[in-house]
Design an enzyme around this catalytic site. Structure first.
Site, PDB file in Angstrom:
ATOM      1  N   ASP A  10       1.300  -2.808 -11.203  1.00 53.37           N
ATOM      2  CA  ASP A  10       2.114  -3.686 -10.360  1.00 53.37           C
ATOM      3  C   ASP A  10       3.466  -3.902 -11.054  1.00 53.37           C
ATOM      4  O   ASP A  10       3.515  -4.392 -12.178  1.00 53.37           O
ATOM      5  CB  ASP A  10       1.357  -5.015 -10.249  1.00 53.37           C
ATOM      6  CG  ASP A  10       1.910  -5.940  -9.186  1.00 53.37           C
ATOM      7  OD1 ASP A  10       1.163  -6.789  -8.717  1.00 53.37           O
ATOM      8  OD2 ASP A  10       3.106  -5.818  -8.863  1.00 53.37           O
ATOM      9  N   ASP A 113       5.561  -1.619  -4.463  1.00 55.83           N
ATOM     10  CA  ASP A 113       5.579  -1.872  -5.912  1.00 55.83           C
ATOM     11  C   ASP A 113       4.200  -1.883  -6.567  1.00 55.83           C
ATOM     12  O   ASP A 113       4.048  -2.428  -7.652  1.00 55.83           O
ATOM     13  CB  ASP A 113       6.309  -3.189  -6.213  1.00 55.83           C
ATOM     14  CG  ASP A 113       5.590  -4.388  -5.610  1.00 55.83           C
ATOM     15  OD1 ASP A 113       4.733  -4.192  -4.747  1.00 55.83           O
ATOM     16  OD2 ASP A 113       5.896  -5.523  -6.010  1.00 55.83           O
ATOM     17  N   GLU A 114       3.210  -1.326  -5.901  1.00 55.25           N
ATOM     18  CA  GLU A 114       1.853  -1.336  -6.452  1.00 55.25           C
ATOM     19  C   GLU A 114       1.150   0.009  -6.270  1.00 55.25           C
ATOM     20  O   GLU A 114       1.226   0.599  -5.194  1.00 55.25           O
ATOM     21  CB  GLU A 114       0.978  -2.360  -5.705  1.00 55.25           C
ATOM     22  CG  GLU A 114       1.276  -3.801  -5.969  1.00 55.25           C
ATOM     23  CD  GLU A 114       0.472  -4.657  -5.013  1.00 55.25           C
ATOM     24  OE1 GLU A 114      -0.740  -4.780  -5.200  1.00 55.25           O
ATOM     25  OE2 GLU A 114       1.075  -5.166  -4.064  1.00 55.25           O
TER      26      GLU A 114
END
Length: 418
Positions: A10, A113-114
DNA sequence: TCTGGGGTCCTAGGACCC
DNA sequence: TCTGGGGTCCTAGGACCC
């Protein structure tokens, strides 16, 4: 199935970090991450909310989703930068490439974003997953300039919960035997899939921590949370059997575009024009995905923040801008009662492939429409979105293309479940 | 109140059919 | 029809995620 090892990676304060890195690279001396700062929209166009906050900004109590006014009240010296979605797409891809290229072939992008990474088959190479996670984390930081948190466990849910523990630039584990000490003491709101409504229902029944939920009777939880109750009860107990799946071509269920208009719309013509602008991007994305849609829906938010929507199934699936726009306008006319409009949305779903020879059953005009759409799509692909637009937008005060500023190129999508 | 935009999934109620 | 029940489809709204 043997025991799996799953990583959840993350990016810390993703938008903010990415903007900070870009500024440093352009010679800026201030690192936004070290001061109270946020990425936020523009209040002039009524987009004024906090998208991401720096860790120093968080210390002032600034929260994602609140208005810039509220954030500035909490911290008058707050630095505000606008979002740059094409930069974020590049960062997201570079981030994923490092994981894929260097560490495991089994990588799933979960959001911009992960990522999830299945480390199981890599165990022999690295022996210790925690050491490997540090290697990944440090490599991303050194090569790309931003930090990540990595959560490690035996399934996706626990890995995701682990990556949220302490930030930034950390590796955490929540293995099953660590659930009682690391996860159960957390407030119920921290559990994945427990949002405002669910936490309110749980708290009113004296369930305050993840542990409280884990120890409750699942049948009782189901009485007031229905099937969602069983889901979160399983999550509270660390149960999740979903797999890390490589996402080439995620199965898209719907394509939509919506926007808050800088001014209240009070007349039908302007509303129809905004719908056209929204439909242009929706239809182009639909065609690019190679689909036709059978369901069109329109949503309205009034100046008083009342929301409503209207949808219609259509007899034959379509992908033409004009055809979708016409239905959207009909739906709008049926839905709108004359209130000032703040926000409009168009969405299509129920897809089927568009490559069949069903064309023959369309009228001649429709075949022409499709050819025209294809032509415009390719011109825009080569020369940019503004290179061709309908004359109706000239001097209308409505932009020819609005909503999702996303540079597109296949925006990574997550499903609400793992 | 200067309150975003992109998604997915679930549920409830009504229509319709047998 | 003052009738019953079950299944499926459709629509609107709400919950959740980032």
């Amino acid at each position: 199935m043997g025991k799996r090892i799953i990583f959840h990676i993350d990016a810390n304060s993703a938008y903010l970090s990415w903007s900070a890195v870009a500024k440093l690279q352009h010679g800026d001396s201030l690192d936004l991450r070290t001061v109270p700062s946020i990425v936020g929209g523009n209040p002039e166009t009524r987009h004024g909310i906090v998208l991401t906050k720096s860790i120093p900004a968080k210390k002032y109590g600034i929260q994602t989703g609140e208005t810039l006014r509220e954030a500035l009240n909490k911290c008058p010296d707050l630095i505000i930068v606008p979002p740059d979605y094409s930069l974020y797409m590049q960062c997201s891809i570079a981030f994923g490439d490092i994981l894929l290229r260097e560490f495991s072939p089994l990588v799933e992008q979960y959001s911009i974003d992960e990522y999830f990474l299945d480390f199981t088959s890599m165990e022999r190479l690295y022996v210790d997953p925690i050491k490997a996670a540090h290697t990944i984390k440090d490599k991303i930081r050194d090569e790309l300039g931003f930090t990540v948190n990595i959560g490690i466990s035996t399934n996706k849910l626990l890995a995701k919960m682990a990556s949220e523990l302490q930030k930034p630039d950390k590796v955490h584990t929540i293995f099953p035997e660590e659930i009682p000490t690391k996860m159960w003491p957390l407030p119920i709101e921290e559990l994945f899939m427990v949002g405002r409504a669910t936490s309110k229902k749980l708290r009113s029944r004296n369930i305050k921590t993840i542990g409280d939920l884990a120890h409750a009777d699942p049948a009782w939880v189901q009485l007031f949370l229905k099937s969602h109750g069983l889901l979160v009860w399983n999550y509270a107990n660390g149960q999740d059997i979903s797999l890390v799946r490589e996402n080439r071509r995620p199965i898209i269920k719907g394509i939509g575009n919506s926007t808050t208009i800088p001014f209240d719309v009070e007349d039908r013509n302007t509303a129809h024009l905004v719908l056209l602008s929204l439909t242009e991007t929706v239809a182009a994305r639909l065609r690019q995905a190679g689909y036709c849609a059978r369901l069109v829906s329109v949503s309205i938010k009034t100046s008083e923040f009342y929301s409503c929507s209207h949808q219609r199934k259509i007899a034959s699936a379509i992908d033409c801008t004009n055809a979708i726009h016409q239905i959207a306008c009909e739906l709008f006319d049926e839905l709108w009662k004359g209130e000032p409009i703040r926000h409009l949305g168009v969405r299509v779903s129920e897809f089927c492939q568009n490559d069949f020879q069903q064309l023959s059953i369309f009228e001649k005009d429709y075949v022409k429409e499709r050819v025209l759409d294809k032509t415009v799509d390719s011109i825009r692909a080569r020369f940019g979105n503004g290179s061709v637009f309908r004359s109706s937008f000239i001097n209308s005060g409505v932009r020819f293309s609005c909503g999702g500023t996303m540079n597109d190129e296949e925006y990574p999508m997550m499903s609400s479940l793992l």
